[in-house]
Design a protein around this motif. Structure first.
Motif, PDB file in Angstrom:
ATOM      1  N   GLU A  74       0.836  -1.198   0.000  1.00  0.00           N
ATOM      2  CA  GLU A  74       0.000   0.000   0.000  1.00  0.00           C
ATOM      3  C   GLU A  74       0.872   1.250   0.000  1.00  0.00           C
ATOM      4  N   ALA A  75       0.203   2.395   0.035  1.00  0.00           N
ATOM      5  CA  ALA A  75       0.917   3.661  -0.035  1.00  0.00           C
ATOM      6  C   ALA A  75       1.969   3.768   1.053  1.00  0.00           C
ATOM      7  N   GLY A  76       3.162   4.210   0.707  1.00  0.00           N
ATOM      8  CA  GLY A  76       4.223   4.369   1.674  1.00  0.00           C
ATOM      9  C   GLY A  76       5.516   4.662   0.959  1.00  0.00           C
ATOM     10  N   ALA A  77       6.552   4.848   1.749  1.00  0.00           N
ATOM     11  CA  ALA A  77       7.858   5.125   1.168  1.00  0.00           C
ATOM     12  C   ALA A  77       8.833   4.037   1.593  1.00  0.00           C
ATOM     13  N   LEU A  78       9.864   3.867   0.785  1.00  0.00           N
ATOM     14  CA  LEU A  78      10.903   2.894   1.100  1.00  0.00           C
ATOM     15  C   LEU A  78      12.174   3.626   1.494  1.00  0.00           C
ATOM     16  N   ILE A  79      12.933   3.027   2.410  1.00  0.00           N
ATOM     17  CA  ILE A  79      14.253   3.573   2.715  1.00  0.00           C
ATOM     18  C   ILE A  79      15.202   3.080   1.637  1.00  0.00           C
ATOM     19  N   GLY A  80      15.638   4.026   0.816  1.00  0.00           N
ATOM     20  CA  GLY A  80      16.396   3.653  -0.371  1.00  0.00           C
ATOM     21  C   GLY A  80      17.898   3.621  -0.154  1.00  0.00           C
ATOM     22  N   ALA A  81      18.400   4.400   0.799  1.00  0.00           N
ATOM     23  CA  ALA A  81      19.840   4.461   1.042  1.00  0.00           C
ATOM     24  C   ALA A  81      20.075   5.085   2.396  1.00  0.00           C
ATOM     25  N   ARG A  82      21.196   4.766   2.987  1.00  0.00           N
ATOM     26  CA  ARG A  82      21.588   5.454   4.224  1.00  0.00           C
ATOM     27  C   ARG A  82      23.099   5.561   4.290  1.00  0.00           C
ATOM     28  N   VAL A  83      23.568   6.672   4.857  1.00  0.00           N
ATOM     29  CA  VAL A  83      25.010   6.874   4.970  1.00  0.00           C
ATOM     30  C   VAL A  83      25.283   7.732   6.210  1.00  0.00           C
ATOM     31  N   THR A  84      26.322   7.356   6.970  1.00  0.00           N
ATOM     32  CA  THR A  84      26.666   8.109   8.174  1.00  0.00           C
ATOM     33  C   THR A  84      28.145   8.461   8.153  1.00  0.00           C
ATOM     34  N   ARG A  85      28.498   9.647   8.623  1.00  0.00           N
ATOM     35  CA  ARG A  85      29.904  10.038   8.806  1.00  0.00           C
ATOM     36  C   ARG A  85      30.074  10.498  10.255  1.00  0.00           C
ATOM     37  N   THR A  86      31.189  10.075  10.858  1.00  0.00           N
ATOM     38  CA  THR A  86      31.448  10.407  12.254  1.00  0.00           C
ATOM     39  C   THR A  86      32.768  11.149  12.379  1.00  0.00           C
ATOM     40  N   TYR A  87      32.739  12.308  13.028  1.00  0.00           N
ATOM     41  CA  TYR A  87      33.960  13.059  13.339  1.00  0.00           C
ATOM     42  C   TYR A  87      33.837  13.525  14.784  1.00  0.00           C
ATOM     43  N   PRO A  88      34.861  13.347  15.587  1.00  0.00           N
ATOM     44  CA  PRO A  88      34.746  13.666  17.013  1.00  0.00           C
ATOM     45  C   PRO A  88      34.873  15.156  17.311  1.00  0.00           C
ATOM     46  N   LEU A  89      34.030  15.949  16.678  1.00  0.00           N
ATOM     47  CA  LEU A  89      34.081  17.393  16.868  1.00  0.00           C
ATOM     48  C   LEU A  89      32.990  17.829  17.840  1.00  0.00           C
ATOM     49  N   LEU A  90      33.327  18.823  18.624  1.00  0.00           N
ATOM     50  CA  LEU A  90      32.337  19.405  19.536  1.00  0.00           C
ATOM     51  C   LEU A  90      31.416  20.307  18.734  1.00  0.00           C
ATOM     52  N   ASP A  91      30.120  20.080  18.853  1.00  0.00           N
ATOM     53  CA  ASP A  91      29.196  21.101  18.335  1.00  0.00           C
ATOM     54  C   ASP A  91      28.424  21.633  19.535  1.00  0.00           C
ATOM     55  N   ARG A  92      27.150  21.937  19.399  1.00  0.00           N
ATOM     56  CA  ARG A  92      26.478  22.457  20.586  1.00  0.00           C
ATOM     57  C   ARG A  92      26.292  21.325  21.589  1.00  0.00           C
ATOM     58  N   TYR A  93      26.302  21.648  22.860  1.00  0.00           N
ATOM     59  CA  TYR A  93      26.306  20.587  23.857  1.00  0.00           C
ATOM     60  C   TYR A  93      25.755  21.104  25.178  1.00  0.00           C
TER      61      TYR A  93
END
Lengths: 391, 460
Positions: free
Chosen positions: B130-149
């Motif tokens: 039925e009507a819906g969306a598929l998860i077509g791709a995923r990608v993650t990048r990790t860098y140990p930088l401080l952002d807001r916290y």
């Protein structure tokens, strides 16, 4: 035939008001001494065999909860049996009923019923919060006292066309009476516009639709009917009484145009007294809010259901009306020191039946006066006492 | 922003109810709740369990609470997707929610917002195409930088960098990196992080995003919604067929997901309607909603405090609005914990049932004399629910819209904050006219069908 097993031989109250200068104990002693002084043929306080003390709030500073042992000492009667009665707003009227039953049982022949309440020793804000935060965390949160009655006003207005002017007419009438009662907290007359223009408290109720917070005490002396003439030639008898309970939460109510506990309590009291509402000469009823008196006079059978508003506006319940109601000024003007309220209402009925109400005196053709309270969470309890001069 | 009686948990409950309505699902059909937020009501405590109970999930439901950074929302989406892929859940509820709490007077304050997005994910065999969306791709990048916290025991989020340093070295590089992967799928719409109302646009330009930036309408309307932002923005793109590229960043991690929809996802089209519903709020109201403005008297204890046995007995019945249905006469006794015997017939056998969450006002008051911590005017109404039960509850708002006969919905709100413990329960809300764009999927599920922040996604 009326029940008439017990007689009221003395009754009194202290001046109601903001009694910052008087302790709970001082108020109790003042009311007791005044009641003893009101006995026609004199009364030795040591004749009191037992006492019932009505105090609703048990948490003012801790000692009211054990008033059964603090009050005898305060009024010079340490040693007598004394029991605190707590039954919400009808605490005083229920203490009266219990005292009458104690006498009728033959266990005691002379009983003191005393109501004492400190309402102003705690701040208004503290009082409001203690109510609003009390009870069930969700279903009763925010329920200050007006919330228990204002929904009935909303619905009564919706179903019967009752107006704010009709509500206001109750406050106007009771302040008129209160202005003629030396014991009343408020002794000023007001107008319908005063009520309509007073600040909103809990829509649709405004400030002058609500009774004040009042300190006060009241006491009555009960004896067996056989011994009444030892104390007075004008005894007033307990003709009958009725108590009824109802579900306590508002969401458990089947109707919002009637306080059904009142209806049942009244049926029981009328039956016990052998009379009907048409036989009542005057009544002291529970007018904590203007809507409450409108519900009361319908539920007690004085007017047809739905007609309480227009009957009030038309003056049917005024001093000279068909059925004078709250000749003392009621809770709205005289005040509502909860435990003392019912006992003070009994005192007003006693005066009316004995012709001692001064400017407020009404015609007592049938010799019956009715006293009524209703209260608790969601008006879950009501007490009706009927007094008579008929032997 | 939240109202004074709303927080991340109540926003989440409301978004979840709308998603269920859009999907035409009963809460009992949900196997687990994956919830992403930086501001769960308890730093340590039953946040997830309270939300699950309030939504009506079964006591055997699973899931996870993801937190720690604005990246938590997309982590919830992927966590649910993984659970479905692994076969440990067939129908998953994903809620991404936040109500940012900036330092008073900081530049961050003017862009801090609040919001919640709920998605329902199903395995392919459940959705049946039925009507819906598929998860077509995923990608993650990790860098140990401080952002807001925010440090341990700190209340306000810190926003520490020079704006250009943040933009050039922390914000844009990983978004470019992740975005370039997603760009190969030729997305029709983008949902990009936009913490200040400008960075999203800059990222879009650098990515050469050809599609519309769907998240713009969300950030313009309600500001930075933290962990909710990515999935809220994506909803704006799921109201039509196409590929939505969703990027979330925070806590040193940046993740991109492509959602591929053949047709509009049910519920997505109501987002714009909800964004248009805004009202002006005073600064004092904003501060109060963030609990940064606390009235004197706030510490007045409840008559029945959360640490009492009554709360233990009544924990479920307050959140779920339970009643005992009398086995003999059918009367609904509310709540069960204080009704050992039937109000109508005195019966002692009950079936515990959840009450309807729609009803009609029988009578009401507006209480105007309420010292703090209460907020006056406070509407309180006696309500006849659709299942025949009668209940009395507080009413959301200032009471001006209540009248006898008004239709109301019951919504989760925060009743009190008692010694640090938030106390939740249902309140009534006068129903506004439902938007026409809401579909037919709301029949017979007992939930509010007015407005929506939802999508249904099939896991591949």
């Amino acid at each position: 035939m009326a029940w008439n097993k017990v007689a009221v031989i003395g009754a009194a109250l202290i001046n109601f008001g903001e009694l910052f200068d008087q302790s709970y104990e001082h108020m109790a002693a003042g009311a007791f001494q005044a009641a003893c002084g009101a006995v026609d043929k004199g009364f030795d306080p040591t004749q009191v065999e037992a006492a019932f003390v009505a105090t609703q709030r048990g948490t003012l500073w801790g000692q009211e909860g054990i008033a059964g042992n603090t009050v005898p000492s305060a009024i010079g009667l340490a040693g007598i049996p004394c029991t605190r009665i707590e039954n919400a707003c009808p605490s005083g009227s229920d203490a009266f009923r219990v005292g009458a039953m104690a006498v009728a049982s033959g266990v005691h022949e002379v009983v003191l019923v005393i109501g004492v309440e400190k309402m102003r020793d705690k701040s208004t804000e503290e009082g409001l919060l203690s109510r609003a935060a009390a009870g069930h965390p969700i279903f009763t949160r925010g329920e200050t006292a007006p919330v228990l009655f204002a929904p009935f006003a909303t619905r009564h207005m919706h179903e019967f066309g009752t107006t704010r002017e009709m509500l206001a007419s109750v406050a106007v009438k009771n302040h008129y009476n209160g202005a003629r009662d030396p014991y009343a907290h408020f002794r000023n007359e007001i107008t319908i516009d005063d009520v309509l223009n007073s600040p909103p408290v809990c829509t649709p109720l405004h400030l002058l639709d609500c009774c004040p917070q009042t300190d006060g005490a009241s006491a009555v002396l009960l004896v067996s009917a056989e011994r009444a003439t030892e104390f007075t030639d004008s005894p007033v008898f307990v003709a009958g009484f009725g108590v009824a309970t109802d579900h306590p939460y508002l969401h458990e109510k089947s109707t919002f145009t009637s306080l059904t506990a009142t209806v049942t309590a009244a049926e029981r009291a009328y039956k016990m007294a052998g009379i009907g509402p048409a036989d009542i000469d005057c009544a002291e009823v529970h007018d904590c809010f203007t809507i409450t008196e409108i519900l009361d006079i319908e539920d007690l059978g004085f007017v047809e259901k739905g007609k309480g508003g227009i009957a009030s506006l038309d003056g049917e319940t005024s001093l000279t009306g068909r059925i004078p109601v709250n000749t003392s000024g009621g809770l709205l003007a005289k005040g509502h020191p909860i435990g003392a309220t019912g006992v003070a209402q009994i005192t007003e009925c006693w005066w009316q039946l004995r012709g001692e109400a001064g400017e407020r005196q009404v015609a007592t053709r049938n010799g019956f006066a009715l006293q009524h309270n209703v209260g608790g969470r969601g008006s879950g309890v009501s007490v009706v006492n009927i007094l008579t001069t008929n032997r | 922003m939240c109202a004074h009686d709303e927080d991340v948990l109540t926003l989440s409950a409301e978004a979840a109810a709308r998603a269920l309505a859009a999907a035409g699902l009963d809460p009992g059909a949900i196997d687990g709740l994956w919830w992403g937020t930086t501001r769960p009501p308890f730093a340590e405590g039953p946040s997830h369990a309270i939300l699950a109970a309030a939504i009506g999930l079964g006591s055997n439901s699973t899931g996870a609470l993801l937190s720690g950074s604005p990246h938590a929302g997309i982590e919830a989406l992927l966590g649910a997707a993984d659970a479905i892929a692994a076969g440990s859940a067939r129908v998953a509820l994903v809620v991404a929610a936040d109500a940012l709490r900036p330092g008073i007077g900081t530049s961050f304050e003017t862009r801090a917002g609040a919001g919640a997005a709920a998605y329902i994910l199903t395995s392919a065999d459940v959705s049946g195409g039925e009507a819906g969306a598929l998860i077509g791709a995923r990608v993650t990048r990790t860098y140990p930088l401080l952002d807001r916290y925010r440090g341990d025991a700190e209340l306000a989020t810190r926003d520490v960098y020079d704006p250009r340093l943040f933009r050039e070295e922390i914000f844009l590089p990983p978004i470019r990196e992740v975005g370039e992967h997603l760009a190969t799928l030729e997305p029709t719409v983008w949902s990009l992080p936009d913490p200040d109302g400008r960075l999203g646009g800059i990222a879009a330009t650098q990515l050469g995003a050809r599609g519309a930036v769907a998240s713009d309408i969300v950030s313009k309307a309600v500001g930075d919604t933290g962990a909710a932002a990515a999935l809220l923005g994506a909803i704006a793109g799921l109201d039509a067929a196409g590929t939505v590229a969703v990027i979330a960043t925070g806590g040193g991690r940046t993740t991109g997901v492509a959602l591929v929809a053949d047709v509009a996802v049910p519920g997505a089209a109501t987002l714009q309607h909800l964004l248009d519903e805004g009202n002006e709020a005073s600064y004092a109201e904003v501060l109060r909603s963030r609990t940064e403005l606390v009235a004197v008297g706030e510490s007045v204890p409840m008559g029945v405090p959360p640490q009492s046995a009554m709360f233990v007995r009544g924990a479920n019945e307050m959140l779920s609005l339970l009643a005992g249905r009398c086995a003999d006469c059918g009367t609904l006794n509310t709540p069960p914990s204080i009704h050992p015997m039937c109000l109508s017939c005195g019966g002692t056998k009950f079936e515990t049932v959840a009450l309807a969450r729609r009803g009609i006002v029988h009578t009401y008051v507006v209480n105007r004399t309420m010292p703090a911590p209460f907020v006056a005017p406070l509407g309180i109404a006696v309500i006849d629910l659709e299942d025949g039960a009668r209940i009395m509850l507080q009413v959301v708002g200032d009471g001006a819209d209540i009248e006898i006969g008004a239709a109301v919905d019951l919504v989760l709100r925060r009743y009190a904050h008692e010694r640090g413990v938030p106390v939740y329960g249902l309140k009534a809300r006068v129903r506004q006219d439902p938007p026409d764009i809401f579909g037919d999927a709301v029949e017979g599920n007992g939930f509010d069908g007015t407005g929506d922040e939802t999508s249904t996604i099939k896991e591949q």
